[in-house]
Motif scaffolding. Structure first.
Motif, short mmCIF file in Angstrom:
data_model
loop_
_atom_site.label_atom_id
_atom_site.label_comp_id
_atom_site.label_asym_id
_atom_site.label_seq_id
_atom_site.Cartn_x
_atom_site.Cartn_y
_atom_site.Cartn_z
N ASP A 24 -15.16 7.27 -33.74
CA ASP A 24 -16.07 6.33 -34.39
C ASP A 24 -15.35 5.15 -35.05
O ASP A 24 -15.89 4.06 -35.15
CB ASP A 24 -16.96 7.05 -35.41
N SER A 25 -14.11 5.37 -35.46
CA SER A 25 -13.35 4.28 -36.08
C SER A 25 -13.06 3.15 -35.10
O SER A 25 -12.86 2.00 -35.50
CB SER A 25 -12.04 4.80 -36.66
N THR A 26 -13.07 3.46 -33.80
CA THR A 26 -12.78 2.42 -32.80
C THR A 26 -13.88 1.36 -32.73
O THR A 26 -13.67 0.30 -32.15
CB THR A 26 -12.56 3.02 -31.40
N ILE A 27 -15.02 1.65 -33.33
CA ILE A 27 -16.11 0.68 -33.39
C ILE A 27 -15.66 -0.55 -34.18
O ILE A 27 -16.03 -1.68 -33.85
CB ILE A 27 -17.38 1.29 -34.03
N VAL A 28 -14.85 -0.33 -35.21
CA VAL A 28 -14.45 -1.42 -36.10
C VAL A 28 -12.97 -1.77 -36.03
O VAL A 28 -12.58 -2.85 -36.46
CB VAL A 28 -14.86 -1.14 -37.57
N ILE A 29 -12.15 -0.87 -35.52
CA ILE A 29 -10.72 -1.15 -35.41
C ILE A 29 -10.46 -1.92 -34.12
O ILE A 29 -10.83 -1.45 -33.04
CB ILE A 29 -9.89 0.15 -35.43
N PRO A 30 -9.85 -3.11 -34.22
CA PRO A 30 -9.55 -3.89 -33.00
C PRO A 30 -8.66 -3.10 -32.03
O PRO A 30 -7.85 -2.26 -32.45
CB PRO A 30 -8.81 -5.11 -33.54
N ASP A 31 -8.82 -3.35 -30.74
CA ASP A 31 -8.09 -2.63 -29.69
C ASP A 31 -6.59 -2.56 -29.96
O ASP A 31 -5.97 -1.52 -29.76
CB ASP A 31 -8.31 -3.29 -28.32
N GLU A 32 -6.01 -3.66 -30.40
CA GLU A 32 -4.56 -3.69 -30.57
C GLU A 32 -4.05 -2.78 -31.68
O GLU A 32 -2.87 -2.46 -31.75
CB GLU A 32 -4.04 -5.13 -30.78
N TYR A 33 -4.95 -2.32 -32.55
CA TYR A 33 -4.55 -1.42 -33.64
C TYR A 33 -4.97 0.03 -33.40
O TYR A 33 -4.72 0.89 -34.24
CB TYR A 33 -5.12 -1.91 -34.97
N GLN A 34 -5.61 0.29 -32.27
CA GLN A 34 -6.04 1.64 -31.96
C GLN A 34 -4.88 2.45 -31.38
O GLN A 34 -4.04 1.92 -30.65
CB GLN A 34 -7.20 1.63 -30.96
N LEU A 35 -4.86 3.73 -31.70
CA LEU A 35 -3.87 4.64 -31.13
C LEU A 35 -4.17 4.89 -29.66
O LEU A 35 -5.34 4.83 -29.24
CB LEU A 35 -3.86 5.96 -31.89
N TRP A 36 -3.17 5.22 -28.89
CA TRP A 36 -3.37 5.48 -27.47
C TRP A 36 -4.36 6.62 -27.25
O TRP A 36 -5.17 6.59 -26.33
CB TRP A 36 -2.04 5.78 -26.76
N ILE A 37 -4.33 7.63 -28.13
CA ILE A 37 -5.24 8.77 -28.00
C ILE A 37 -6.69 8.35 -28.24
O ILE A 37 -7.60 8.83 -27.58
CB ILE A 37 -4.81 9.95 -28.92
N GLN A 38 -6.88 7.42 -29.17
CA GLN A 38 -8.23 6.90 -29.42
C GLN A 38 -8.75 6.19 -28.18
O GLN A 38 -9.89 6.42 -27.76
CB GLN A 38 -8.22 5.92 -30.60
N LYS A 39 -7.92 5.33 -27.61
CA LYS A 39 -8.32 4.59 -26.41
C LYS A 39 -8.63 5.53 -25.26
O LYS A 39 -9.60 5.34 -24.54
CB LYS A 39 -7.21 3.61 -26.01
N LEU A 40 -7.82 6.58 -25.12
CA LEU A 40 -8.02 7.55 -24.04
C LEU A 40 -9.35 8.30 -24.21
O LEU A 40 -10.13 8.40 -23.26
CB LEU A 40 -6.85 8.54 -24.02
N ILE A 41 -9.61 8.79 -25.42
CA ILE A 41 -10.84 9.55 -25.68
C ILE A 41 -12.07 8.66 -25.49
O ILE A 41 -13.04 9.07 -24.83
CB ILE A 41 -10.82 10.15 -27.10
N VAL A 42 -12.03 7.46 -26.04
CA VAL A 42 -13.19 6.56 -25.94
C VAL A 42 -13.41 6.13 -24.49
O VAL A 42 -14.55 6.11 -24.02
CB VAL A 42 -13.03 5.35 -26.89
N SER A 43 -12.34 5.84 -23.78
CA SER A 43 -12.47 5.45 -22.36
C SER A 43 -13.10 6.59 -21.55
O SER A 43 -13.97 6.35 -20.72
CB SER A 43 -11.11 5.10 -21.77
N PHE A 44 -12.64 7.81 -21.81
CA PHE A 44 -13.20 8.97 -21.11
C PHE A 44 -14.69 9.11 -21.42
O PHE A 44 -15.50 9.33 -20.51
CB PHE A 44 -12.44 10.25 -21.50
N HIS A 45 -15.04 8.98 -22.69
CA HIS A 45 -16.45 9.10 -23.10
C HIS A 45 -17.29 8.01 -22.44
O HIS A 45 -18.38 8.29 -21.93
CB HIS A 45 -16.56 9.03 -24.62
N ILE A 46 -16.81 6.79 -22.45
CA ILE A 46 -17.56 5.68 -21.85
C ILE A 46 -17.72 5.90 -20.35
O ILE A 46 -18.82 5.74 -19.81
CB ILE A 46 -16.89 4.33 -22.15
N GLU A 47 -16.65 6.28 -19.66
CA GLU A 47 -16.72 6.51 -18.22
C GLU A 47 -17.65 7.67 -17.88
O GLU A 47 -18.44 7.59 -16.93
CB GLU A 47 -15.33 6.79 -17.65
N THR A 48 -17.56 8.72 -18.66
CA THR A 48 -18.35 9.93 -18.39
C THR A 48 -19.82 9.75 -18.74
O THR A 48 -20.69 10.17 -17.99
CB THR A 48 -17.78 11.13 -19.18
#
Length: 165
Positions: A24-48
């Protein structure tokens, strides 16, 4: 029944801490400050699940996300501590949290249902997304009602005590 609900609320809060921090923090944290694990989880959720809320993130949704980080995350931490210690002073906070989480999820669901077609989602994809969010509607609603009843009982006891003095 109360002890079972409190145990459930405790685990609900505990589980929500990493969900809030990682997803949920990725809603407000800009991409460049997100952890790789956050990007991975959110990408998986969006794709799925084709979660258009995380793809589009309208301004009102970002405000909800910011509120979750600033207000709800501390409630998850404090609430889990109070519930573990069986401290009933948390019930007014849980009632307010329940209302807020129910209301914001309801807004999200209405938007997904109303706008899903405009983002190319099929009816089945919209229903799938709604089913993913429904527990975050129902659980806070139950929490709100349960804690409202608990608070009313406390206030009634206080009134009876005052009258008997």
């Amino acid at each position: 029944m109360k002890q079972y609900l409190d145990k459930f609320y405790y685990w609900y809060f505990i589980v929500h801490i990493p969900i809030t921090l990682l997803i949920d923090s990725t809603i407000v944290i800009p991409d460049e400050y997100q952890l790789w694990i956050q990007k991975l989880i959110v990408s998986f959720h969006i794709e799925t699940n084709k979660d258009i809320l995380l793809i589009e993130s309208p301004l009102w949704f970002k405000v909800f996300g910011l509120f979750e980080l600033v207000v709800q995350l501390p409630i998850f931490v404090i609430g889990s501590i109070f519930l573990r210690n069986k401290d009933e002073r948390i019930t007014p906070v849980m009632m307010i949290y329940g209302f807020n989480a129910f209301f914001t999820t309801l807004v999200c669901l209405i938007w997904v249902i109303a706008e899903g077609d405009n983002f190319g989602l099929t009816r089945a994809e919209i229903y799938n997304l709604v089913l993913i969010y429904v527990p975050y509607l129902i659980i806070p609603l139950v929490m709100m009602i349960d804690n409202l009843i608990r608070n009313i009982k406390v206030f009634n006891k206080i009134e009876i005590t005052k009258k008997n003095q």
